[in-house]
Scaffold this motif. Sequence first.
Motif, PDB file in Angstrom:
ATOM      1  N   ALA A 234       0.843  -1.192   0.000  1.00 52.74           N
ATOM      2  CA  ALA A 234       0.000   0.000   0.000  1.00 52.74           C
ATOM      3  C   ALA A 234       0.878   1.241   0.000  1.00 52.74           C
ATOM      4  N   GLY A 235       1.957   1.189   0.773  1.00 55.92           N
ATOM      5  CA  GLY A 235       2.898   2.308   0.795  1.00 55.92           C
ATOM      6  C   GLY A 235       3.557   2.522  -0.554  1.00 55.92           C
ATOM      7  N   VAL A 236       3.942   1.428  -1.213  1.00 57.82           N
ATOM      8  CA  VAL A 236       4.558   1.525  -2.545  1.00 57.82           C
ATOM      9  C   VAL A 236       3.579   2.146  -3.539  1.00 57.82           C
ATOM     10  N   LEU A 237       2.321   1.733  -3.465  1.00 61.43           N
ATOM     11  CA  LEU A 237       1.313   2.266  -4.381  1.00 61.43           C
ATOM     12  C   LEU A 237       1.100   3.767  -4.164  1.00 61.43           C
ATOM     13  N   LEU A 238       1.079   4.192  -2.922  1.00 57.79           N
ATOM     14  CA  LEU A 238       0.903   5.615  -2.641  1.00 57.79           C
ATOM     15  C   LEU A 238       2.084   6.433  -3.167  1.00 57.79           C
ATOM     16  N   ILE A 239       3.280   5.888  -3.013  1.00 49.45           N
ATOM     17  CA  ILE A 239       4.470   6.579  -3.527  1.00 49.45           C
ATOM     18  C   ILE A 239       4.398   6.700  -5.047  1.00 49.45           C
ATOM     19  N   MET A 240       4.011   5.608  -5.722  1.00 51.87           N
ATOM     20  CA  MET A 240       3.910   5.638  -7.179  1.00 51.87           C
ATOM     21  C   MET A 240       2.825   6.599  -7.637  1.00 51.87           C
ATOM     22  N   SER A 241       1.706   6.633  -6.912  1.00 49.49           N
ATOM     23  CA  SER A 241       0.639   7.567  -7.251  1.00 49.49           C
ATOM     24  C   SER A 241       1.140   9.002  -7.148  1.00 49.49           C
ATOM     25  N   GLY A 242       1.865   9.291  -6.084  1.00 51.40           N
ATOM     26  CA  GLY A 242       2.421  10.623  -5.903  1.00 51.40           C
ATOM     27  C   GLY A 242       3.415  10.991  -6.987  1.00 51.40           C
ATOM     28  N   ARG A 243       4.239  10.035  -7.383  1.00 48.50           N
ATOM     29  CA  ARG A 243       5.236  10.309  -8.420  1.00 48.50           C
ATOM     30  C   ARG A 243       4.577  10.543  -9.777  1.00 48.50           C
ATOM     31  N   LEU A 244       3.510   9.796 -10.054  1.00 45.68           N
ATOM     32  CA  LEU A 244       2.792  10.009 -11.309  1.00 45.68           C
ATOM     33  C   LEU A 244       2.180  11.409 -11.357  1.00 45.68           C
ATOM     34  N   LEU A 245       1.587  11.831 -10.261  1.00 48.57           N
ATOM     35  CA  LEU A 245       0.985  13.169 -10.199  1.00 48.57           C
ATOM     36  C   LEU A 245       2.053  14.256 -10.290  1.00 48.57           C
ATOM     37  N   SER A 246       3.205  14.027  -9.642  1.00 50.45           N
ATOM     38  CA  SER A 246       4.269  15.031  -9.694  1.00 50.45           C
ATOM     39  C   SER A 246       4.820  15.154 -11.100  1.00 50.45           C
ATOM     40  N   LYS A 247       4.801  14.044 -11.849  1.00 49.65           N
ATOM     41  CA  LYS A 247       5.301  14.081 -13.225  1.00 49.65           C
ATOM     42  C   LYS A 247       4.394  14.922 -14.119  1.00 49.65           C
ATOM     43  N   VAL A 248       3.123  15.012 -13.738  1.00 44.00           N
ATOM     44  CA  VAL A 248       2.163  15.786 -14.527  1.00 44.00           C
ATOM     45  C   VAL A 248       2.167  17.260 -14.124  1.00 44.00           C
ATOM     46  N   PHE A 249       2.211  17.514 -12.813  1.00 42.48           N
ATOM     47  CA  PHE A 249       1.979  18.867 -12.322  1.00 42.48           C
ATOM     48  C   PHE A 249       3.237  19.624 -11.923  1.00 42.48           C
ATOM     49  N   LEU A 250       4.382  18.928 -11.766  1.00 43.86           N
ATOM     50  CA  LEU A 250       5.601  19.618 -11.336  1.00 43.86           C
ATOM     51  C   LEU A 250       6.609  19.740 -12.466  1.00 43.86           C
TER      52      LEU A 250
END
Length: 250
Positions: A234-250
């Motif tokens: 679950a922790g790995v999935l949350l990290i990946m979700s965050g990285r995907l969003l950062s790739k779009v918005f940052l």
Amino acid sequence: MLFTAALLLGIFLIAMTLTMVGLGGGLLFSPLFALLGFEKSMVASTSLFLNLVGAASAAGIYMRRGMIDFTVALPLLAAALSAPLGALTTQKINTETFMVVLAVIVAFGAIRMFIAPKGQAITDQTSTGKKVVGSAVIGLAVGFMAGLVGIGGGVFIVPLLIYVLKVPTKTAAASNTFIVCFSSLTGFATHASVSSIDWSFILLAAVFSFAGGQVGSRLMATKLQGRTVRLIFAGVLLIMSGRLLSKVFL
């Protein structure tokens, strides 16, 4: 060479662990390939193919051990009808939208693993008719999303079977693995018809996905996944979700 070896090992571990927790490997394959810079159609098609191979590997074991409830599994085949529509929709959305949708689904998967029930606390109390109709509706909705982002759909199917149709945890996970084979197959076939496939990589990776499915299903058949395994992934999935969003918005 070292990168390829590490990637193949990762594919094996993903297929093994997510088979154990009743989810398709696509839940991690898709964000992994997206973060590695694969083109969006390649992300979905590769993930679906590896999902198909890993799920088929596991489903064979579950069928031999009588763990699949076909009164819910067969109606869920409706997912195979809507998965191609989702796959075609992938071609019509931009990469940023695709990444955001994928990030949300991955986050949902993390939440599902955090709240997964322990053991077999939920018993089968739903009538056969309700299970058949309910499973068909769930299959249509989930199949579309599976084809759209290249996942098997178990992140939605398993909790819906458990909490809505009152299917026991192990039965829900095993039955979902059977369905993942068909939704992944139709989704992959659609992607393959409209985009190029890197067969040299996908077939090699499939060997490791198959092996992971074999190991994970055998472990799940004898003992349901532990809370620690769920929390780690679950922790790995949350990290990946965050990285995907950062790739779009940052």
